[in-house]
Scaffold this active site. Structure first.
Site, PDB file in Angstrom:
ATOM      1  N   LYS A  16       0.883  -1.344  -0.071  1.00 14.75           N
ATOM      2  CA  LYS A  16       0.035   0.138  -0.052  1.00 14.75           C
ATOM      3  C   LYS A  16       1.061   1.194   0.079  1.00 14.75           C
ATOM      4  CE  LYS A  16      -1.912   3.287   2.580  1.00 14.75           C
ATOM      5  NZ  LYS A  16      -2.019   4.074   1.636  1.00 14.75           N
TER       6      LYS A  16
ATOM      7  N   GLU B 225       9.548  17.729  13.495  1.00 14.57           N
ATOM      8  CA  GLU B 225       9.831  17.385  12.029  1.00 14.57           C
ATOM      9  C   GLU B 225       8.829  18.580  11.428  1.00 14.57           C
ATOM     10  OE1 GLU B 225       8.608  13.607  10.321  1.00 14.57           O
ATOM     11  OE2 GLU B 225      10.809  13.717   9.360  1.00 14.57           O
TER      12      GLU B 225
ATOM     13  N   GLY C 229       7.379   5.645   6.873  1.00 18.16           N
ATOM     14  CA  GLY C 229       6.706   6.788   7.049  1.00 18.16           C
ATOM     15  C   GLY C 229       6.776   7.623   8.204  1.00 18.16           C
ATOM     16  N   SER C 230       5.705   8.463   8.813  1.00 22.78           N
ATOM     17  CA  SER C 230       5.801   9.039  10.068  1.00 22.78           C
ATOM     18  C   SER C 230       5.899   8.342  11.357  1.00 22.78           C
ATOM     19  CB  SER C 230       4.978  10.323  10.075  1.00 22.78           C
ATOM     20  OG  SER C 230       3.505   9.545  10.213  1.00 22.78           O
ATOM     21  N   THR C 231       6.593   8.764  12.454  1.00 26.00           N
ATOM     22  CA  THR C 231       6.607   8.088  13.544  1.00 26.00           C
ATOM     23  C   THR C 231       5.206   8.218  14.178  1.00 26.00           C
ATOM     24  OG1 THR C 231       8.910   9.326  14.029  1.00 26.00           O
ATOM     25  CG2 THR C 231       7.662   8.308  15.988  1.00 26.00           C
ATOM     26  N   GLY C 232       4.456   8.810  14.199  1.00 27.75           N
ATOM     27  CA  GLY C 232       3.137   8.626  14.673  1.00 27.75           C
ATOM     28  C   GLY C 232       2.420   7.553  14.258  1.00 27.75           C
ATOM     29  N   VAL C 233       2.425   7.340  12.979  1.00 31.57           N
ATOM     30  CA  VAL C 233       1.686   6.368  12.270  1.00 31.57           C
ATOM     31  C   VAL C 233       2.398   5.121  12.458  1.00 31.57           C
ATOM     32  CG1 VAL C 233       1.172   5.191   9.925  1.00 31.57           C
ATOM     33  CG2 VAL C 233       0.786   7.485  10.194  1.00 31.57           C
TER      34      VAL C 233
ATOM     35  N   GLU D  43      11.033   2.586   9.325  1.00 31.27           N
ATOM     36  CA  GLU D  43      12.083   3.595   9.399  1.00 31.27           C
ATOM     37  C   GLU D  43      10.980   5.060   9.075  1.00 31.27           C
ATOM     38  OE1 GLU D  43      15.029   3.275   9.822  1.00 31.27           O
ATOM     39  OE2 GLU D  43      15.014   1.355   9.471  1.00 31.27           O
TER      40      GLU D  43
ATOM     41  N   CYS E 126      13.480  12.257   4.601  1.00 35.74           N
ATOM     42  CA  CYS E 126      13.518  12.195   6.065  1.00 35.74           C
ATOM     43  C   CYS E 126      15.070  12.553   6.564  1.00 35.74           C
ATOM     44  CB  CYS E 126      13.519  10.676   6.270  1.00 35.74           C
ATOM     45  SG  CYS E 126      14.575   9.687   5.230  1.00 35.74           S
TER      46      CYS E 126
HETATM   47  P1  NAD Z   1       2.818   9.260   6.468  1.00 33.48           P
HETATM   48  O1  NAD Z   1       3.228   8.724   7.914  1.00 33.48           O
HETATM   49  O2  NAD Z   1       1.791  10.175   6.458  1.00 33.48           O
HETATM   50  O3  NAD Z   1       2.394   7.903   5.607  1.00 33.48           O
HETATM   51  C1  NAD Z   1       3.271   6.831   5.138  1.00 33.48           C
HETATM   52  C2  NAD Z   1       2.568   5.852   4.595  1.00 33.48           C
HETATM   53  O4  NAD Z   1       1.573   5.192   5.874  1.00 33.48           O
HETATM   54  C3  NAD Z   1       1.460   6.016   3.454  1.00 33.48           C
HETATM   55  O5  NAD Z   1       1.231   4.926   2.554  1.00 33.48           O
HETATM   56  C4  NAD Z   1       0.110   6.349   4.293  1.00 33.48           C
HETATM   57  O6  NAD Z   1      -1.027   6.370   3.739  1.00 33.48           O
HETATM   58  C5  NAD Z   1       0.247   5.345   5.486  1.00 33.48           C
HETATM   59  N1  NAD Z   1      -0.722   5.390   6.552  1.00 33.48           N
HETATM   60  C6  NAD Z   1      -1.071   6.603   7.153  1.00 33.48           C
HETATM   61  N2  NAD Z   1      -1.912   6.528   8.431  1.00 33.48           N
HETATM   62  C7  NAD Z   1      -1.868   5.115   8.489  1.00 33.48           C
HETATM   63  C8  NAD Z   1      -2.311   4.193   9.350  1.00 33.48           C
HETATM   64  N3  NAD Z   1      -3.199   4.763  10.342  1.00 33.48           N
HETATM   65  N4  NAD Z   1      -2.392   3.000   9.183  1.00 33.48           N
HETATM   66  C9  NAD Z   1      -1.522   2.230   8.105  1.00 33.48           C
HETATM   67  N5  NAD Z   1      -0.862   3.343   7.256  1.00 33.48           N
HETATM   68  C10 NAD Z   1      -0.982   4.326   7.575  1.00 33.48           C
HETATM   69  O7  NAD Z   1       4.313   9.620   5.773  1.00 33.48           O
HETATM   70  P2  NAD Z   1       4.471  10.451   4.517  1.00 33.48           P
HETATM   71  O8  NAD Z   1       4.004  11.669   4.543  1.00 33.48           O
HETATM   72  O9  NAD Z   1       4.092   9.586   3.375  1.00 33.48           O
HETATM   73  O10 NAD Z   1       6.257  10.397   4.438  1.00 33.48           O
HETATM   74  C11 NAD Z   1       6.728  11.408   5.300  1.00 33.48           C
HETATM   75  C12 NAD Z   1       7.336  10.834   6.485  1.00 33.48           C
HETATM   76  O11 NAD Z   1       8.328   9.729   6.322  1.00 33.48           O
HETATM   77  C13 NAD Z   1       8.373  11.894   7.394  1.00 33.48           C
HETATM   78  O12 NAD Z   1       8.039  11.585   8.801  1.00 33.48           O
HETATM   79  C14 NAD Z   1       9.768  11.061   6.907  1.00 33.48           C
HETATM   80  O13 NAD Z   1      10.598  11.460   8.154  1.00 33.48           O
HETATM   81  C15 NAD Z   1       9.382   9.706   6.811  1.00 33.48           C
HETATM   82  N6  NAD Z   1      10.208   9.124   6.257  1.00 33.48           N
HETATM   83  C16 NAD Z   1      11.237   8.267   6.866  1.00 33.48           C
HETATM   84  C17 NAD Z   1      12.321   7.567   6.060  1.00 33.48           C
HETATM   85  C18 NAD Z   1      13.374   6.944   6.718  1.00 33.48           C
HETATM   86  O14 NAD Z   1      14.026   5.994   6.192  1.00 33.48           O
HETATM   87  N7  NAD Z   1      13.577   7.099   8.090  1.00 33.48           N
HETATM   88  C19 NAD Z   1      12.201   7.749   4.786  1.00 33.48           C
HETATM   89  C20 NAD Z   1      11.301   8.571   4.075  1.00 33.48           C
HETATM   90  C21 NAD Z   1      10.406   8.853   4.963  1.00 33.48           C
END
Ligand code: NAD
Length: 544
Positions: free
Chosen positions: A212, A426, A265-269, A293, A327
């Site tokens: 996804k 962030e 993705g983000s830390t909260g998710v 990550e 990130c």
């Molecule tokens: P995001 O957390 O908003 O979304 C990431 C993914 O999670 C998306 O596919 C989204 O649809 C999905 N998602 C959202 N809510 C969800 C839930 N409740 N349950 C399951 N899936 C859910 O992040 P984003 O805006 O796409 O990306 C930016 C974030 O990603 C930043 O915080 C960035 O630091 C992080 N990031 C980290 C790295 C790393 O290697 N550490 C690399 C790239 C991005």
């Protein structure tokens, strides 16, 4: 007959094309951009290798040109999530039994297709869908994704080679089985390469996957799926669907054959995922692998001995390339008072030379941020500087304009408070905050840096004094998973700087390295004794 051991040698990193005026690649990319802009896409989900259209159409528009419609994708409903899991589980047995050289060949072929036939289509999709300039797309959707595929094939063949000792009289073997169930790959908007790596790394290990992507990355994700299908990936091995995050999560985490999640993705998710998985722990056939990550608040620490021009270039590229939406992007800088004025003056002058606009004009260095939500959140941080009661001021940039796209000027904030909000949270946009410290307080400032944010993803130090470099490297040992000396904190290359952070930044399983692949394997040890003992007694308890 299969009676040989097949090896895949260490590859070389894919060369980065330059896109200079008049070059072949520039013309090919411009052609692909024009073609894709001239069409209206209608992107399906892919379940069991078949295209599936739900009829729930969502628009795709370039973030830098919101008046232009690129087409639609078909969002996935609850039934499609169940169908994707069922298709994955149905494919599991035959995929796990497919011999390694044939599994590997599919991903090596995908890398080759991406390096040649699909390179410009893939880069154009990333530029249009995610608002990257030509260079940012080339290093991401072409080179990094090709490297992920080729290096992972090599790393996995290294793992398969590792076997235990077999003393005389017995044979000990290790089998590297895939996990017993399906893996969920949830991927972010900002790197097409991460989108491609998160499902393929577990799949290469023999796992089946539900993938996804973020809604804002569907355009380039679907091009990668086309490549995988052309490379011969069997139906059901990777199922690409577009439900909402919470919907896919609720269904997958409640499934007894949920075997792991590969998330960026983000830390909260990520934290909410981990909680749901914990709440369901008694349901599962096996303990799920949780690999994530996540966010960062990446620092640049400038020592009083630093080379000013190197710092300025490191900040300009590290904080503002791809509009700060990496990130790893530098988002807080600690400058010593002896160098601060010169660094600030030169940095502001450099930022004024950065042109901002659409991706098809190759003279633009800065493009748009990803979407309205992100634009609103970044603008709020910038607006709030006005209400900071003098704790912060804007040194340059600060204008946000949504009339044609989601444009935010490269912005530098200076604060006198090292725990001012933009030093801690962030922002994920083109915003760098600077804190100036007294040059003789550099050791004390390190403690402030280390305790300012919960993250530990990337960090950079700039210094010429070798004793200081050694001191800083040791003092900041836990503050970043990727640590840079006299370089910007972005731009990790597969095979060269394995990437990932600790603390709130993730499980640090280093995407694109051998460490990550171990997480998708479940080893079985086999011992065979050639001549079995026939008496339970040992020598020690026989009578004298
Ligand atoms: P995001 O957390 O908003 O979304 C990431 C993914 O999670 C998306 O596919 C989204 O649809 C999905 N998602 C959202 N809510 C969800 C839930 N409740 N349950 C399951 N899936 C859910 O992040 P984003 O805006 O796409 O990306 C930016 C974030 O990603 C930043 O915080 C960035 O630091 C992080 N990031 C980290 C790295 C790393 O290697 N550490 C690399 C790239 C991005």
């Amino acid at each position: 007959m299969n009676n040989a051991y097949f090896d895949f040698l260490e590859p070389k990193n894919e060369p980065v094309l330059g896109y200079a005026p008049g070059s072949h690649e520039r013309k090919a990319l411009q052609k692909a951009l024009a073609e894709m802009k001239g069409q209206k896409c209608d992107i399906p989900a892919y379940i069991d290798g078949k295209e599936v259209r739900s009829g729930i159409k969502k628009e795709i528009r370039p973030p830098h040109e919101t008046g232009h419609l690129l087409g639609h994708f078909h969002a996935s409903d609850e039934q499609q999530v169940h169908d994707a899991i069922d298709a994955a589980l149905a494919a599991r047995e035959s995929w796990a039994a497919t011999s390694w050289e044939h599994r590997a060949a599919i991903f090596m072929k995908a890398a080759e297709l991406l390096a040649t036939k699909y390179r410009f289509k893939m880069n154009a999709a990333t530029m249009l869908g995610q608002s990257k300039n030509a260079y940012q797309a080339e290093i991401d959707s072409a080179c990094e994704l090709i490297d992920f595929l080729r290096f992972n094939v090599h790393f996995l063949s290294q793992i398969y080679k590792q076997q235990p000792l077999s003393p005389q009289g017995m044979d000990n073997r290790m089998e590297y089985r895939p996990l017993e169930g399906f893996v969920l790959a949830v991927t972010p908007f900002n790197f097409t390469a991460i989108g491609g790596n998160l499902p393929t790394a577990p799949a290469m290990c023999g796992n089946v996957v539900v993938w996804k992507p973020a809604n804002t990355q569907v355009y380039s994700a679907s091009v990668f799926m086309e490549i995988l299908i052309e490379a011969g990936l069997p139906g059901g091995v990777i199922n690409l669907i577009y439900p909402s995050g919470p919907l896919v999560g609720d269904i997958c985490y409640a499934h007894p054959y949920f075997a792991g999640v590969h998330f960026t993705g983000s830390t909260g998710v990520f934290q909410s995922m981990w909680k749901s998985i914990g709440n369901n722990i008694a349901r599962y056939k096996s303990y799920p692998r949780i690999v994530g990550e996540t966010g960062g608040k990446d620092f640049v620490f400038v020592h009083p001995s630093a080379h000013v021009d190197a710092v300025v270039a490191g900040l300009a590229r590290g904080a503002f390339e791809y509009q700060g939406q990496k990130c790893s992007a530098a988002s807080r800088a600690y400058l010593p008072a002896n160098l601060a004025d010169e660094i600030k003056t030169k940095l502001v002058a450099e930022l004024k030379t950065m042109k901002m606009g659409v991706v098809d004009d190759f003279t633009n260095f800065i493009n748009a941020v990803i979407d309205e939500k992100s634009f609103a959140s970044i603008s709020k941080y910038i607006d709030n500087v006005k209400n900071s009661n003098g704790a912060a001021k804007i040194l340059c940039g600060g204008k946000c304009d949504s009339s044609k796209g989601w444009f935010v000027e490269p912005t530098v904030i200076e604060t006198t408070d090292p725990s001012y909000v933009t030093m801690c949270e962030e922002i994920f946009g083109p915003v760098l905050t600077i804190f100036v410290y007294e040059a003789d307080q550099w050791i004390q400032t390190l403690e402030v840096l280390d305790n300012t944010s919960p993250y530990a993803l990337t960090g950079a130090i700039f210094a010429q004094d070798r004793h200081a470099i050694e001191y800083l490297t040791k003092a900041l040992v836990n503050s970043a998973g990727n640590f840079y000396i006299n370089d910007k904190p972005t731009g990790a290359v597969v095979g060269q700087q394995p990437f990932g952070g600790a603390r709130a930044s993730g499980t640090n399983d280093k995407a694109g390295s051998i460490l990550n692949l171990y997480r998708w394997l479940s080893a079985r040890t086999i011992k065979e004794t050639y001549v079995s003992p026939t008496d339970y007694r040992y020598a020690f308890h026989l009578a004298d």
